[in-house]
Structures are given as C-alpha cells and as structure tokens.
Design an enzyme around this catalytic site. Sequence first.
Site, short mmCIF file in Angstrom:
data_model
loop_
_atom_site.label_atom_id
_atom_site.label_comp_id
_atom_site.label_asym_id
_atom_site.label_seq_id
_atom_site.Cartn_x
_atom_site.Cartn_y
_atom_site.Cartn_z
N ALA A 117 56.07 32.09 62.49
CA ALA A 117 55.42 31.96 63.80
C ALA A 117 55.00 30.55 64.16
CB ALA A 117 54.21 32.89 63.85
N ASN A 186 50.70 34.63 56.58
CA ASN A 186 51.85 33.97 55.95
C ASN A 186 52.01 32.54 56.44
OD1 ASN A 186 53.00 35.99 54.16
ND2 ASN A 186 53.54 37.13 55.99
N HIS A 216 47.94 29.59 66.54
CA HIS A 216 47.95 28.81 65.30
C HIS A 216 47.88 27.33 65.69
CE1 HIS A 216 49.08 32.33 62.94
NE2 HIS A 216 50.10 32.53 63.77
#
Length: 265
Positions: A117, A186, A216
């Site tokens: 991602a 992850n 993120h």
Amino acid sequence: MSSVRKVGVAGWGAIGRVVGTALAEGRVEGAELVRVIDNRPLGGTAPARQTTLEEALEACDLVVEAAGQGLVREWGERILASGTDLLIASTGALTDEDLAKRLLAAGPGRVYFTGGAVGGLDLLQAVRSLGPLDDVRLTTTKLPSTLEQPWMDEELLTRMRTATAPVEVMSGTAREVPAKFPRSTNVAASVALAVGDLDTVRVQVVADPAAHRTRHLIEATGAHGSYRFEVSHLPDPGNPATSQVVPHAVLRSLAALAGRSGQIL
C-alpha cells in the site's frame, strides 16, 4: 523454466481473489493461474484447481502468498527449497529476523516482496546504498474498528470505540508494531525491508473515526537527503484492514516477474 509463469495463489480472500481472477482472465501477460491454495471449501468458485500447497508445488514455478504471515513462517522455506519462487504480500512476517535470514538464504527458489500500500520503497532502497538513514518514521492512520486486537485492554478499546478525534494506539519500532497488528501493519515491515533496519523505523499507529481512507506517511532523513511519501487509500470493502490497492500492487509485481516490458523496477 517455461516462458509463461505457472502461478499458484495461496489464500482466496480480499487479495487472493483479485489477483487470481486477473490471472485467470489473462490480464497479466506471461503468467497464468494454475492452482488456488486454500484450506477452506470454496465451493468451486475458484477459477483454477484448488489443491494443498504441497500439491501445488508440483505444478507451479511461482507462489503468491496472500494468506497471511502464518503461511510465510510455516511454508516459506519449503516453497523455496522446492525450486519454486515466492512473492510475499504479508511482509510483517519478516520482522522475525531469523526467519528473514533463512528465507533470503533458502533456494533454489527466489523470494520477492511486494510494496503493497505504499510507494517510495524503491527510492529508499537506492538511498540505503549511499549510507544509513538517520531517522525514519511511519505514521499509519486507520478506522478504529480495523485496529482492534485481542491483546488490547478494555481501557484502550473504549478509547478507540468512543473516539471523536485521532487516538494513538501504539508506537514502537518496525520490529515491534507488526507483531501486534499482523493484518494491519505490513507497511511497517515493508519500509524496514527497504531501509535495511527494523529498529531504525519508528512507527505510530493511529485510530481515527474520520479515517475513511487509510493513510500512511513515511518521513526519512539522512546525510544524502530528506524524503517524504504520503498515501491515502480506500479500504478494501471485503476486508477493511487492508487497502483496496494492495492486490493491484501484487499484480504489478507479478507483471515484473513475468517479464512484461515497460515496468518501473
């Protein structure tokens, strides 16, 4: 090895279904789906023969892990020892340094990791060759419900469930955090793989009731430069703990492994 990669997809969930369906429809040139590996009864819905992982190794030259960290720990070395390549989506398993070393030393199959991602990992890996980064920070922000874990006490769960503003759920290193959130962080392990040091990467996990997109933020500094990458993704509707883009990142990695030209490597 044949010119067409014979692929087995391990895990028929939010990631595996998208990846396997794209392969079955011929959308990844140079790769075909030949096996689906999942111990649950799929009722004939999978577009390829469903088998055990052990049986799949006889038919595949590449296994895509989309089943979680447990499969990487239990089967990673055996897959590589069979001569089959392994593409790992659940990079959080690699926070176990002993496991990571064994996988990198195993063979003759080769191990690969998908960026999932986040972006910028290729650049951080390139910068690493110039020297170590002094400070690397990752802030991950998700809906509170996607971050609840069995180890959390009632006080923390209540704060998360009643929050009207962002709440810090945990902070620590990339060695510590993914072990506590095996399905949600992850990204932290992926950043650490790019940087080359689990303890250099500081991770903050934030629960935000307004986080309808998963966010993120990666910030890194070193003697050779400063770097900042920020992404905001829609969660997968079938599994809000992961971002909708993740299976498409896996497909991009698969296309590169299958030799498609025009790929950014």
